[in-house]
Scaffold this motif. Structure first.
Motif, PDB file in Angstrom:
ATOM      1  N   UNK A  53     -25.145 -33.021 -24.476  1.00  0.00           N
ATOM      2  CA  UNK A  53     -24.256 -33.962 -25.159  1.00  0.00           C
ATOM      3  C   UNK A  53     -23.591 -33.353 -26.389  1.00  0.00           C
ATOM      4  N   UNK A  54     -24.295 -32.486 -27.121  1.00  0.00           N
ATOM      5  CA  UNK A  54     -23.685 -31.895 -28.312  1.00  0.00           C
ATOM      6  C   UNK A  54     -22.557 -30.945 -27.939  1.00  0.00           C
ATOM      7  N   UNK A  55     -22.718 -30.236 -26.833  1.00  0.00           N
ATOM      8  CA  UNK A  55     -21.651 -29.343 -26.356  1.00  0.00           C
ATOM      9  C   UNK A  55     -20.473 -30.169 -25.846  1.00  0.00           C
ATOM     10  N   UNK A  56     -20.759 -31.298 -25.225  1.00  0.00           N
ATOM     11  CA  UNK A  56     -19.693 -32.183 -24.752  1.00  0.00           C
ATOM     12  C   UNK A  56     -18.833 -32.681 -25.905  1.00  0.00           C
ATOM     13  N   UNK A  57     -19.463 -32.999 -27.023  1.00  0.00           N
ATOM     14  CA  UNK A  57     -18.716 -33.436 -28.206  1.00  0.00           C
ATOM     15  C   UNK A  57     -17.810 -32.304 -28.698  1.00  0.00           C
ATOM     16  N   UNK A  58     -18.349 -31.082 -28.738  1.00  0.00           N
ATOM     17  CA  UNK A  58     -17.550 -29.930 -29.169  1.00  0.00           C
ATOM     18  C   UNK A  58     -16.360 -29.710 -28.239  1.00  0.00           C
ATOM     19  N   UNK A  59     -16.591 -29.870 -26.942  1.00  0.00           N
ATOM     20  CA  UNK A  59     -15.527 -29.663 -25.957  1.00  0.00           C
ATOM     21  C   UNK A  59     -14.422 -30.704 -26.143  1.00  0.00           C
ATOM     22  N   UNK A  60     -14.800 -31.959 -26.325  1.00  0.00           N
ATOM     23  CA  UNK A  60     -13.803 -33.026 -26.501  1.00  0.00           C
ATOM     24  C   UNK A  60     -12.987 -32.794 -27.771  1.00  0.00           C
ATOM     25  N   UNK A  61     -13.670 -32.446 -28.860  1.00  0.00           N
ATOM     26  CA  UNK A  61     -12.968 -32.209 -30.119  1.00  0.00           C
ATOM     27  C   UNK A  61     -11.989 -31.043 -30.004  1.00  0.00           C
ATOM     28  N   UNK A  62     -12.436 -29.969 -29.371  1.00  0.00           N
ATOM     29  CA  UNK A  62     -11.557 -28.812 -29.208  1.00  0.00           C
ATOM     30  C   UNK A  62     -10.404 -29.144 -28.271  1.00  0.00           C
ATOM     31  N   UNK A  63     -10.678 -29.899 -27.222  1.00  0.00           N
ATOM     32  CA  UNK A  63      -9.646 -30.275 -26.252  1.00  0.00           C
ATOM     33  C   UNK A  63      -8.541 -31.095 -26.901  1.00  0.00           C
ATOM     34  N   UNK A 298      -6.563 -29.653 -18.079  1.00  0.00           N
ATOM     35  CA  UNK A 298      -6.493 -28.231 -18.443  1.00  0.00           C
ATOM     36  C   UNK A 298      -7.072 -28.001 -19.838  1.00  0.00           C
ATOM     37  N   UNK A 299      -6.832 -28.937 -20.760  1.00  0.00           N
ATOM     38  CA  UNK A 299      -7.382 -28.823 -22.116  1.00  0.00           C
ATOM     39  C   UNK A 299      -8.903 -28.855 -22.081  1.00  0.00           C
ATOM     40  N   UNK A 300      -9.457 -29.754 -21.287  1.00  0.00           N
ATOM     41  CA  UNK A 300     -10.913 -29.842 -21.170  1.00  0.00           C
ATOM     42  C   UNK A 300     -11.479 -28.576 -20.533  1.00  0.00           C
ATOM     43  N   UNK A 301     -10.767 -28.031 -19.552  1.00  0.00           N
ATOM     44  CA  UNK A 301     -11.232 -26.807 -18.887  1.00  0.00           C
ATOM     45  C   UNK A 301     -11.288 -25.640 -19.864  1.00  0.00           C
ATOM     46  N   UNK A 302     -10.196 -25.427 -20.599  1.00  0.00           N
ATOM     47  CA  UNK A 302     -10.151 -24.298 -21.536  1.00  0.00           C
ATOM     48  C   UNK A 302     -11.138 -24.511 -22.678  1.00  0.00           C
ATOM     49  N   UNK A 303     -11.274 -25.753 -23.147  1.00  0.00           N
ATOM     50  CA  UNK A 303     -12.251 -26.046 -24.201  1.00  0.00           C
ATOM     51  C   UNK A 303     -13.670 -25.782 -23.706  1.00  0.00           C
ATOM     52  N   UNK A 304     -13.927 -26.117 -22.449  1.00  0.00           N
ATOM     53  CA  UNK A 304     -15.237 -25.832 -21.853  1.00  0.00           C
ATOM     54  C   UNK A 304     -15.493 -24.333 -21.816  1.00  0.00           C
TER      55      UNK A 304
END
Length: 376
Positions: A53-63, A298-304
């Motif tokens: 979940x913490x990585x998911x938050x980072x991914x969403x914020x970066x996306x 695409x934003x979520x993919x690159x952020x991931x």
């Protein structure tokens, strides 16, 4: 007939990104094999990271940051303009907004809109320089925006000076902490962290982007000018005005790309503020085919790839694997889109030829032929 056409268009639209991603995975796996590493384990590690979940938050914020940068690039693409200066526009806008936020203190109801407007105006102004040069002197927007990126870096360095707006904090230079009335409230996820509140603004801007481009006269004029300036001019559209307007809108959106981080977490502009987000936005806009939904995925993919790949360093792999994948995606997406476009065009031409030949070979009277043509 119409349903068949729509399904085929949907498949052709999805074929480009899928081919690009598969090509990227295959070529990256080959690189791993040649370097003596497992071609499967790095992907397993990154997929496992995405379940936390913490990585998911980072991914969403970066996306959210990537999404805004990609929308800015996409506006230019729809106009057949290549705004490669999004990176300079967003960095300069973030710094100016940070300076204003540190020097001016208003109630939150006024402070936040003021900072957002300041960022948009700064980005629009910086992109507008390239737009003016293009419509008045014929200077390529690619050359102009590349030069403006460098000038923006120099200007940011100047504004960092202590006698101007800079504040020295240890080994870091900042613009000073912004007043709390300019902090954008986030979504608290408990121990997992906080999702930037500006994520909601980014999503709304995606809806506005779709509506303006597909449901307004301005959007039609913009797309028509991007397809053919001469045809647009024949229909009464001022091509030069549309070029300048598109650059201003693109720059305004670019100015917002740094706001999720600035208003949601950093609350100051410093040497550690991320760069190259504008260039990443180009990759995302290409991969998402300038569609707000496609750009979101695409934003979520690159952020991931960015956030999940950090664990690779601790597992004996180089996190630059993700960078290699992103680079391959850029190349593969251009090649695959063009290949799919040519294949789809040939398929359509062949189908029209077959149907026309069938219609001409069938014995029928003139009225029946007219009815059949009208039905098709």
């Amino acid at each position: 007939m119409k349903n068949t056409f729509d399904k085929e268009r949907l498949l052709l639209g999805a074929a480009g990104p899928v081919i690009a991603l598969v090509t990227s995975v295959v070529l990256t796996s080959i690189v791993l094999v040649l370097s003596g590493k497992s071609p499967i384990e790095p992907y397993t590690i990154m997929f496992t990271q995405a379940t936390y979940s913490d990585v998911q938050v980072l991914i969403i914020n970066q996306a959210a940051m990537y999404y805004l940068a990609a929308l800015a690039v996409a506006i230019g693409f729809r106009m057949n303009l290549f705004n490669i200066g999004v990176d300079g526009q967003y960095r300069l806008a973030a710094m100016v907004a940070a300076i204003v936020g540190a020097k001016v203190a208003l109630p939150a109801a006024l402070q936040l809109p003021m900072l957002i407007i300041v960022a948009m105006l700064t980005g629009a102004m910086w992109a507008g320089i390239a737009g003016i040069l293009k419509v008045t002197r014929g200077v390529s927007e690619v050359v102009a925006t590349i030069m403006l990126n460098s000038i923006a870096s120099g200007l940011i360095g100047y504004l960092y000076l202590p006698e101007i707006f800079g504040v020295q904090v240890g080994n870091n230079k900042t613009t000073g902490t912004m007043h709390e009335s300019g902090w954008f409230p986030g979504i608290n996820m408990g121990a997992s962290g906080e999702i930037y509140g500006f994520v909601v603004i980014a999503a709304l801007l995606g809806v506005v982007y779709w509506f303006v481009l597909n449901r307004t006269r301005f959007g039609f004029d913009l797309r028509a000018t991007g397809s053919s300036e001469s045809a647009a001019a024949a229909s009464g559209v001022d091509a030069k005005r549309m070029v300048l307007t598109a650059m201003l809108v693109s720059g305004g959106l670019a100015g917002l790309a740094g706001m999720p981080l600035l208003l949601g977490e950093a609350h100051t502009y410093s040497l550690t503020f991320p760069t190259t987000i504008g260039f990443t936005g180009i990759t995302i806009a290409l991969l998402g085919r300038n569609s707000p939904v496609g750009i979101a995925f695409a934003s979520l993919l690159i952020a991931w790839l960015d956030k999940a790949s950090q664990q690779l360093d601790f597992e004996g792999y180089d996190k630059e694997i993700a960078t290699i994948m992103q680079g391959i995606i850029v190349i593969a997406v251009v090649v695959s889109y063009e290949s799919v476009r040519v294949w789809g065009q040939r398929r359509q031409q062949r189908r029209v030829g077959i149907e026309l030949g069938t219609a001409l070979a069938r014995p029928t009277d003139t009225n029946d032929l007219k009815k059949e043509v009208a039905a098709r």
